[in-house]
Structures are given as structure tokens and as C-alpha cells.
Design a protein around this motif. Structure first.
Motif, PDB file in Angstrom:
ATOM      1  N   THR A   1      39.435  54.913  45.241  1.00  0.00           N
ATOM      2  CA  THR A   1      40.761  55.765  44.776  1.00  0.00           C
ATOM      3  C   THR A   1      42.038  54.807  44.482  1.00  0.00           C
ATOM      4  OG1 THR A   1      40.076  57.470  46.115  1.00  0.00           O
ATOM      5  CG2 THR A   1      42.687  57.408  45.799  1.00  0.00           C
ATOM      6  N   VAL A   2      42.069  53.588  45.343  1.00  0.00           N
ATOM      7  CA  VAL A   2      43.081  52.841  45.063  1.00  0.00           C
ATOM      8  C   VAL A   2      43.116  52.081  43.834  1.00  0.00           C
ATOM      9  CG1 VAL A   2      44.108  50.410  45.968  1.00  0.00           C
ATOM     10  CG2 VAL A   2      43.204  52.153  47.543  1.00  0.00           C
ATOM     11  N   ALA A   3      41.855  51.564  43.519  1.00  0.00           N
ATOM     12  CA  ALA A   3      41.616  50.975  42.175  1.00  0.00           C
ATOM     13  C   ALA A   3      42.149  52.081  41.076  1.00  0.00           C
ATOM     14  CB  ALA A   3      40.094  50.598  41.963  1.00  0.00           C
ATOM     15  N   LYS A   4      41.699  53.236  41.196  1.00  0.00           N
ATOM     16  CA  LYS A   4      42.166  53.950  39.950  1.00  0.00           C
ATOM     17  C   LYS A   4      43.648  54.152  39.922  1.00  0.00           C
ATOM     18  CE  LYS A   4      41.138  58.923  38.419  1.00  0.00           C
ATOM     19  NZ  LYS A   4      40.415  59.921  38.428  1.00  0.00           N
ATOM     20  N   GLU A   5      44.025  54.174  41.062  1.00  0.00           N
ATOM     21  CA  GLU A   5      45.777  54.526  41.246  1.00  0.00           C
ATOM     22  C   GLU A   5      46.378  53.115  40.684  1.00  0.00           C
ATOM     23  OE1 GLU A   5      46.948  55.285  45.226  1.00  0.00           O
ATOM     24  OE2 GLU A   5      46.170  57.412  45.209  1.00  0.00           O
ATOM     25  N   MET A   6      45.826  51.881  40.974  1.00  0.00           N
ATOM     26  CA  MET A   6      46.376  50.538  40.513  1.00  0.00           C
ATOM     27  C   MET A   6      46.197  50.626  38.702  1.00  0.00           C
ATOM     28  SD  MET A   6      47.942  48.852  42.902  1.00  0.00           S
ATOM     29  CE  MET A   6      48.192  50.731  43.509  1.00  0.00           C
ATOM     30  N   LYS A   7      45.257  51.104  38.461  1.00  0.00           N
ATOM     31  CA  LYS A   7      44.956  50.930  36.837  1.00  0.00           C
ATOM     32  C   LYS A   7      45.926  51.910  36.155  1.00  0.00           C
ATOM     33  CE  LYS A   7      41.475  51.429  33.301  1.00  0.00           C
ATOM     34  NZ  LYS A   7      39.917  51.689  33.103  1.00  0.00           N
ATOM     35  N   SER A   8      46.204  52.945  36.665  1.00  0.00           N
ATOM     36  CA  SER A   8      47.123  53.973  36.115  1.00  0.00           C
ATOM     37  C   SER A   8      48.404  53.266  35.976  1.00  0.00           C
ATOM     38  CB  SER A   8      47.078  55.260  36.758  1.00  0.00           C
ATOM     39  OG  SER A   8      47.614  55.058  38.128  1.00  0.00           O
ATOM     40  N   THR A   9      48.744  52.499  37.019  1.00  0.00           N
ATOM     41  CA  THR A   9      50.176  52.042  36.805  1.00  0.00           C
ATOM     42  C   THR A   9      50.062  50.429  36.394  1.00  0.00           C
ATOM     43  OG1 THR A   9      49.965  51.205  39.360  1.00  0.00           O
ATOM     44  CG2 THR A   9      50.992  53.235  38.922  1.00  0.00           C
ATOM     45  N   GLN A  10      48.956  50.122  35.694  1.00  0.00           N
ATOM     46  CA  GLN A  10      48.732  48.662  34.934  1.00  0.00           C
ATOM     47  C   GLN A  10      48.787  47.601  36.065  1.00  0.00           C
ATOM     48  OE1 GLN A  10      51.106  48.350  31.433  1.00  0.00           O
ATOM     49  NE2 GLN A  10      50.315  50.516  30.648  1.00  0.00           N
ATOM     50  N   ARG A  11      48.413  47.794  37.356  1.00  0.00           N
ATOM     51  CA  ARG A  11      48.650  46.660  38.383  1.00  0.00           C
ATOM     52  C   ARG A  11      47.222  46.306  38.787  1.00  0.00           C
ATOM     53  NH1 ARG A  11      51.942  49.149  42.991  1.00  0.00           N
ATOM     54  NH2 ARG A  11      51.302  46.860  43.762  1.00  0.00           N
ATOM     55  N   LEU A  12      46.338  46.739  38.221  1.00  0.00           N
ATOM     56  CA  LEU A  12      44.923  46.274  38.684  1.00  0.00           C
ATOM     57  C   LEU A  12      44.456  44.993  37.913  1.00  0.00           C
ATOM     58  CD1 LEU A  12      42.398  47.118  40.575  1.00  0.00           C
ATOM     59  CD2 LEU A  12      41.351  48.301  38.603  1.00  0.00           C
ATOM     60  N   ALA A  13      44.499  43.950  38.595  1.00  0.00           N
ATOM     61  CA  ALA A  13      43.859  42.901  38.084  1.00  0.00           C
ATOM     62  C   ALA A  13      42.424  42.754  37.742  1.00  0.00           C
ATOM     63  CB  ALA A  13      44.471  41.580  38.984  1.00  0.00           C
ATOM     64  N   ALA A  14      41.475  43.157  38.783  1.00  0.00           N
ATOM     65  CA  ALA A  14      40.158  43.098  38.839  1.00  0.00           C
ATOM     66  C   ALA A  14      39.780  43.993  39.874  1.00  0.00           C
ATOM     67  CB  ALA A  14      39.793  41.530  38.864  1.00  0.00           C
ATOM     68  N   SER A  15      38.415  44.233  39.925  1.00  0.00           N
ATOM     69  CA  SER A  15      37.642  44.916  40.708  1.00  0.00           C
ATOM     70  C   SER A  15      36.277  44.511  40.889  1.00  0.00           C
ATOM     71  CB  SER A  15      37.729  46.523  40.783  1.00  0.00           C
ATOM     72  OG  SER A  15      37.170  46.889  39.571  1.00  0.00           O
TER      73      SER A  15
END
Length: 551
Positions: A92-106
Motif C-alpha cells: 500500500t505504501v509503495a503504491k501511494e509513493m508511486k502515485s506521487t512520483q516518490r517511489l525510488a525502488a521496491s
């Protein structure tokens, strides 16, 4: 000019921004081939993870948001026992971070894919190159300068330094926003000591003053070594099952999921669905879940299985009494007893758990070709605990099943020793090799992994007899075909065959005519060496057959 805070791969760029010279293109392809795409949180070929249901984990998610919005590089450790929902929250956190263009990697580890561990650093580097396109050239250059950088034999520290840290330093700016790297279930592919070393390495290396603001979000069980590796300042969140918020969330999940079953089965509940379950039954079910999300999720899968009546299944489930702390085990046993041939099917289930890597349904049917019908029945009966998507691999639903099936005290009559599971798998591989001819499918599971299962198998008379037959019939042809293909090729069949033969000679194969097998191998090899191929013999096969030096 400073780049905008949200300027990432998703932002329009000049046409030549991503131009890669031909030589660099080769290095980039090498990196891509070393990436485990299935470990990336939303990859199609990965395990389908669930996300937090609406109006659940509200306070926890808000707490995580506040920490990850900071600009002080605070790292987070989300810890808890199996089944409390760590992976769901991480997804859920990874999905939220990706939606705000803040996911560097997972990277989502899984006990079902132990080999993923060696691909961790390349997979993170690949995603960073996409998140920060300016560092792609630096990553590619590092691979060009060290051909062994992507090798699993390279230390993780060296890989991380060249593929992650140095490229990130080249950005030479601090973004206005912070980013997140999500690492889930890091204790499932490493020993606790190795997991602790990885934690220490990442926290240490990503703490540099000139690096981008990147938070690390780890999830794992509360292992002692991992706890010791978490430096002061790491924000720890313990997931427990008995607190009020978790109990409420599990009740919400059960209520919504049971309502969905009721409304989606008009054939059983009518066009205007009647009330189900009763309040007493719901309270009994919620009490059994006791805040454990995996229990609630498995119950819903059990009740909603195709071809079964959820009312009867719920009544049967609630009739069986068990201690509160053993309810998950009782649920697993309840699911296993639905099979009409539970002992045989549990053996097959245990074997699937002990595969070197998950396989597609078609590959499983080929491997278990002698009991393909039994496989189909087993997958249907055990559908609440097995994922069998139309596209993708057959995998267990949750790692707690691995723990349950591997503990004789818990699984009781359904227990199968892992050495017996590997014996069964080794037999399946050898039979398939003899049936089809090994070189006809040299990249298939049976050819690539027969030695792995052999090295861990119980040396039963059945396996020894099968090995003797294999040695007399297929092995000579296997070696001959490999030699004929060209033994000097680095990626040739003979090179790949040496390691399995060596493994086999050190394990169960010693119970049969291993000397005969090696004699056949040495004679064939020596014939090739006499054809002016002495250098290969000195550096390669003599490590496995020293008698060549004397002969």
C-alpha cells in the motif's frame, strides 16, 4: 539551474536525454538481465499482493506518511510476526509513493523465490536509473568497467557502491521532496545474520550528506540480529494483533468480504440476499481471527472457493474448536481435510513448496506428468492456500503455510520431511529426463535443477534404482550431446553440466555406480582433449575428474 522537485522519468525531456551509445546499450541489457522483475511491487509476473482495504489501518498509514514526508532521512522498520499484514502495508505504501512520483525502488522478498537475494542490488539499481534518469549513464559505465559487477559472486558492498551510491552522488543536488525505497520481508531469503548485514549496509551507504533524501522502509519479523542492525534513530513500528485498532480493522475486513460473498452468490442467497452470517457466527469468527489478518484472508478464500457452499463451510469451520493461539493451524488443517486424498495431495503441496523456484501450471504438469490429474485435483482442493493465476506461477498464498507444513508438531499427519519432498522431486526430474531426452529441453527445470533436489534428497531404494537406470541409459547420451555441442563455449551445455555432475557425485549418486558414470564422462572428455583442446582440460574438467591428469 536546479531541477524541479518532481522532475523524474515521468516528466517530458529533450529527445536526446535517453540516448545510449551502442556499447552502453550492451551494458544496460546486462543489467536488465540481472533484474528480478517479479520482486518489484507491482510487476505483473510477481505475486499478486493485496492492499489495505478502505478505512483500515488508517492511523498506521497516517503515521507512516508523516515519517516518510520528513527530510531527515528517517528510516522505518515495520516489524511483526507472520500474518499480521506487513506485506499488505508495504504494498500500500509503495503504491501511494508511486502515485506521487516518490517511489525510488521496491523489492519484495519471498521464501518461494530464494534465488532473488542475489539479484537485490541490480534490481534496486535498475529502478533508480528509471527514477533518476541522470544516473543511468553512470550505472552503465560502472558495468562496462567491471564485467563481474553483476555477478552473484561479487560482494553486495561493492555492487551497492558502484551501482547505487556513486551514481546517486553524481546528482549533486538535494531534491525538495523525499523518496522511499520499500524492502519487504527481508528475513525470508536471508539468514537473520545476512539480513542484518544488508540492513547495516543500506543504512550506512544511504546516509551520505550529498545524497538525495531517500527513506528506507523495511518489513520483517522481529528477529534479534535485525533489531541489532537497526541504528539509533530508526523509527520502529510493531504490528501486534491484540490492539483495539487492529481488532477493529480485521472486523471491517471480515464484514465487507462476507457481504461480498453473499451478494455475489444469488444462487445461494437469493436476488435480495438474506442476512448471513448470523451475528453470533460473525462474532465467533472475528474472535478466532483475533486481529490476525492472514487468518481472516484465508477464511474468506476458504468460504468463497468455487463449487462449495459458504454456509456449510462456515458452519464446519466454527464447529471445530481449538486453542485461540492455534486457530491458524486449525484453519490450515481444516482446508487440507477438504481433499478426498489429503495425504497424497499434501505430499504434492509440500513438494511444490520445496521447488527451487515457482513454476507455471504448464511446467508443473510436465514435471508431475505421472500424476497430472492428481495435481489438478490438489490445486482445486487447496485453492484457498494456493495462488494459481491464468498467467504466472503456482505459489502458496502466504509464507505461514511454509512454516506450518515444515513443522511436524503443527501439521501432524500431513507432515512430509523435506528430504522426502526432494526425493520425490528428484525422481520426477530424472523420469522426465529419461522420458524426453535431456538435451531436448536443456533450459527446462528438470535439466537445470535435478542435481539440486538430488543433493537434498533422502536416498531411498526407489531413487537409487532410478539413478542406476539413469546412469546406464541417459547419462552417457547427456554427456555426449553436451560435448558435441562444443565444450569450449563458456555458456555451452557441457560447462553447465559439470556442476550438476559434481554435485551428484558428492551426494546421493555415490550410492550407485558413480565411478562408472565418471569413467564414461572422462573417456568422452579425454577424446575431446586430444583434439588440441588441452587448455580447457587443465582449467576446467580436471577440477572435477583429477584422474585425467594421470591418464
Amino acid at each position: 539551474m536546479m531541477p524541479r522537485a518532481n522532475e523524474r522519468i515521468f516528466t517530458a525531456r529533450p529527445p536526446d536525454e535517453h540516448f545510449v551509445p551502442p556499447a552502453q546499450d550492451t551494458a544496460w541489457r546486462s543489467l536488465c538481465s540481472a533484474v528480478d522483475l517479479s520482486a518489484i511491487f507491482d510487476a505483473e509476473q510477481g505475486q499478486p499482493h493485496s492492499q489495505c482495504m478502505e478505512n483500515t489501518r488508517v492511523a498506521l498509514r497516517e503515521s507512516l506518511r508523516q515519517v516518510l514526508d520528513r527530510h531527515d532521512r528517517t528510516n522505518v522498520w515495520l516489524k511483526g510476526l507472520a500474518g499480521v499484514g506487513k506485506t499488505t502495508i508495504a504494498f500500500t505504501v509503495a503504491k501511494e509513493m508511486k502515485s506521487t512520483q516518490r517511489l525510488a525502488a521496491s523489492f519484495f522478498f519471498s521464501r518461494k523465490n530464494v534465488q532473488r537475494a542475489t539479484m537485490f542490488i541490480p534490481t534496486i539499481a535498475y529502478q533508480l536509473a528509471l527514477a533518476f534518469p541522470r544516473i543511468k549513464a553512470d550505472i552503465v559505465k560502472a558495468i562496462e568497467e567491471d564485467e563481474m559487477l553483476l555477478s552473484s559472486k561479487k560482494s553486495r558492498r561493492d555492487q551497492a557502491q558502484e551501482l547505487i551510491i556513486k551514481p546517486l552522488y553524481s546528482l549533486r543536488f538535494r531534491q525538495a521532496m523525499s523518496y522511499v525505497i520499500v524492502i519487504d520481508a527481508l528475513d525470508e531469503c536471508f539468514s537473520t545474520k545476512e539480513a542484518a548485514k544488508l540492513v547495516e549496509l543500506l543504512i550506512e551507504m544511504l546516509s551520505g550528506a550529498d545524497l538525495p533524501n531517500i527513506h528506507l522502509l523495511f518489513t520483517s519479523r522481529p528477529e534479534t540480529h535485525i533489531r541489532a542492525a537497526m541504528q539509533a534513530g530508526v523509527h520502529e513500528i510493531s504490528l501486534i494483533t491484540g490492539d483495539e485498532a487492529t481488532l477493529r480493522d480485521v472486523r471491517v475486513f471480515l464484514r465487507v468480504s462476507l457481504d461480498n460473498i453473499r451478494t455475489n452468490r444469488p444462487d445461494l442467497f437469493g436476488q435480495l440476499p438474506r442476512a448471513w452470517p448470523s451475528e453470533d457466527d460473525f462474532e465467533a469468527l472475528a474472535s478466532r481471527a483475533d486481529g490476525l489478518f492472514v487468518y481472516a484472508a484465508l477464511v474468506i478464500k476458504f468460504l468463497s472457493a468455487t463449487g462449495h457452499q459458504p454456509q456449510r463451510r462456515l458452519s464446519r469451520l466454527l464447529r471445530d474448536s481449538s486453542a485461540v493461539n492455534a486457530d491458524l493451524d486449525q484453519l490450515y488443517r481444516q482446508i487440507l481435510t477438504t481433499s478426498k486424498n489429503s495425504i497424497v495431495h499434501c505430499r504434492m503441496l509440500t513438494c511444490i513448496i520445496h521447488l527451487y523456484q515457482p513454476l507455471s501450471l504448464a511446467k508443473l504438469q510436465e514435471l508431475f506428468h505421472e500424476d497430472e490429474e492428481g495435481l489438478a485435483v490438489m490445486l482445486e482442493a487447496f485453492s484457498p492456500v494456493i495462488l494459481n493465476p491464468p498467467l504466472g506461477n503456482v505459489e502458496i498464498y502466504h509464507s505461514s503455510l511454509f512454516d506450518f507444513m515444515g513443522d511436524r508438531r503443527r501439521s501432524k499427519q500431513y507432515y512430509l520431511d523435506r528430504a522426502r519432498a526432494h526425493e520425490y522431486l528428484a525422481c520426477c526430474c530424472l523420469k522426465l529426463l529419461m522420458q524426453k531426452g535431456p538435451m531436448a529441453f536443456s533450459n527446462d527445470y528438470a535439466f537445470v535443477r535435478w542435481d539440486y533436489h538430488l543433493s537434498k534428497a533422502y536416498p531411498s531404494s526407489k531413487l537409487r534404482n532410478l539413478l542406476a537406470l539413469f546412469t546406464k541409459t541417459e547419462l552417457q547420451r547427456l554427456v555426449a550431446d553436451a560435448l558435441a555441442a562444443d565444450p569450449l563455449l563458456e555458456d555451452g551445455a557441457f560447462i553447465h553440466l559439470m556442476s550438476p555432475l559434481h554435485t551428484a557425485s558428492r551426494t546421493c549418486l555415490s550410492f550407485v555406480s558413480v565411478l562408472v558414470m565418471l569413467d564414461k564422462w572422462c573417456v568422452l572428455t579425454k577424446c575431446r582433449l586430444e583434439m588440441d583442446q588441452e587448455p580447457f582440460g587443465r582449467c576446467g574438467c580436471m577440477a572435477y575428474c583429477p584422474s585425467l591428469e594421470k591418464g
